[in-house]
Enzyme design. Structure first.
Site, mmCIF file in Angstrom:
data_model
loop_
_atom_site.group_PDB
_atom_site.id
_atom_site.type_symbol
_atom_site.label_atom_id
_atom_site.label_comp_id
_atom_site.label_asym_id
_atom_site.label_seq_id
_atom_site.Cartn_x
_atom_site.Cartn_y
_atom_site.Cartn_z
ATOM 1 N N LYS A 98 0.856 -1.186 0.000
ATOM 2 C CA LYS A 98 0.000 0.000 0.000
ATOM 3 C C LYS A 98 0.892 1.235 0.000
ATOM 4 O O LYS A 98 2.002 1.219 0.541
ATOM 5 C CB LYS A 98 -0.884 0.007 1.258
ATOM 6 N N GLY A 139 -21.144 5.736 5.228
ATOM 7 C CA GLY A 139 -20.305 6.133 4.103
ATOM 8 C C GLY A 139 -20.910 5.743 2.766
ATOM 9 O O GLY A 139 -21.110 4.554 2.490
ATOM 10 N N GLY A 188 -19.589 6.530 -0.387
ATOM 11 C CA GLY A 188 -18.625 6.783 -1.456
ATOM 12 C C GLY A 188 -18.910 5.861 -2.627
ATOM 13 O O GLY A 188 -20.019 5.335 -2.779
ATOM 14 N N VAL A 213 -18.023 2.779 -3.322
ATOM 15 C CA VAL A 213 -18.437 1.426 -2.945
ATOM 16 C C VAL A 213 -19.717 1.448 -2.118
ATOM 17 O O VAL A 213 -20.647 0.684 -2.374
ATOM 18 C CB VAL A 213 -17.311 0.713 -2.171
ATOM 19 N N TYR A 253 -22.177 3.538 -1.970
ATOM 20 C CA TYR A 253 -23.405 3.860 -2.709
ATOM 21 C C TYR A 253 -23.840 2.685 -3.591
ATOM 22 O O TYR A 253 -25.034 2.376 -3.678
ATOM 23 C CB TYR A 253 -23.222 5.119 -3.566
#
Length: 300
Positions: A39, A136, A138, A140, A142
């Site tokens: 990452k 949340g 965002g 993903v 939504y």
């Protein structure tokens, strides 16, 4: 993935990168991908800055690693950013040329994992009529809300973006609550789909759910929170397995895996989680601990 967000300090950014990299290593092992897991984070400046300059410099840095690290989308980055990075290196797994947004595949994997958790914990073969609280909305979050709505799920949602909340109300009939109270909503499933650390010393005692299953990485603020969830009888769908659909998709583009095989690997998330749930029940240990142990066994 490459995360491009603001951090209070450099140490916070380094710590985030280390935790995320560990999760990626376990994620790749859990779903049997031939990858080590890594990452990166770019510290977003608080004031005005030249975004393109940052991305060009980052692309050069990734290329200098010679393929030991392959970058892709994450929080705060877009496909257009990946295209800029790709001007300097071939080690990019998300490009606009092949519609490289992993969000739909992440959401699909989460849906399959939620179905597995519901069948195991609640004994239900369908999601219809369940109440799910999503923290949340965002990319993903939504999409996940959309998939769940189509399956007859009652939704309660929160997000800092007002327009997304209004859309969710109009499209899904969702109930909106503040971001700092969404975890307190009495529901069948609490689905954290924002940033990590949402299951912590404060929130864990305020949960009113039977299952925690969401898209966010590092949902447990500390390892012992997995033990606390287990003792409370709350089934935790280990985040790095549940949200692995995005990695599977990105890896399939980079490794040129056939689409049918990639889709099957995403469907298999349900079975991988079921193995964790069964072993957790049999050994009376937290799902987070069981998942870590399975990943460590594969890495060994």
């Amino acid at each position: 993935g490459c995360r491009f967000i603001e951090y209070p300090t450099t140490n916070d950014a380094v710590y985030d990168a280390m935790r995320l990299a560990r999760g990626m290593s376990y994620k790749a092992a859990s779903v049997n991908l031939p990858l080590g897991g890594g990452k990166s984070v770019i510290i977003k400046p608080h004031g005005a800055y030249d975004r393109n300059a940052y991305l060009h410099a980052f692309g050069q840095f990734v290329n200098d690693l010679g393929g030991r690290y392959i970058t892709a989308l994450d929080s705060g980055t877009e496909l257009s950013d990946m295209d800029l990075i790709a001007e300097h290196t071939p080690y990019v797994a998300s490009l606009s040329s092949y519609n490289g947004d992993p969000s739909p595949y992440t959401a699909k994997g989460i849906l399959r994992g939620i179905e597995s958790a519901v069948e195991f914990k609640l004994g239900k073969a369908k999601l219809e009529g369940l109440h799910i609280a999503i923290q949340g909305l965002g990319h993903v979050g939504y999409l996940l809300a959309s998939y769940l709505h189509k399956r007859g799920v009652k939704l309660t949602v929160s997000d800092v973006n007002v327009s997304r909340l209004e859309r969710a109300q109009q499209e899904f009939g969702a109930t909106v609550v503040p971001t700092n109270t969404i975890h307190k909503v009495p529901c069948d499933i609490f689905s954290p789909c924002a940033l990590g650390g949402v299951i912590n010393d404060i929130t864990i005692n305020e949960l009113q759910t039977t299952i925690v299953a969401g898209a966010a990485n590092n949902q447990l603020a500390h390892t012992y929170h997995g033990e606390l969830l287990h003792k409370k009888g709350i089934l935790y769908a280990t985040d790095y397995i549940l949200n692995s659909g995005g990695l599977i998709f990105a890896a399939s583009k980079y490794l040129k895996t056939p689409e049918a095989l990639a889709n099957q690997q995403i469907d298999d998330i349900a079975e991988i989680l079921l193995e964790v749930f069964i072993r957790s029940q049999k050994e009376n240990r937290p799902t987070s601990e069981i998942a870590d142990r399975i990943a460590q066994e594969k890495l060994a």
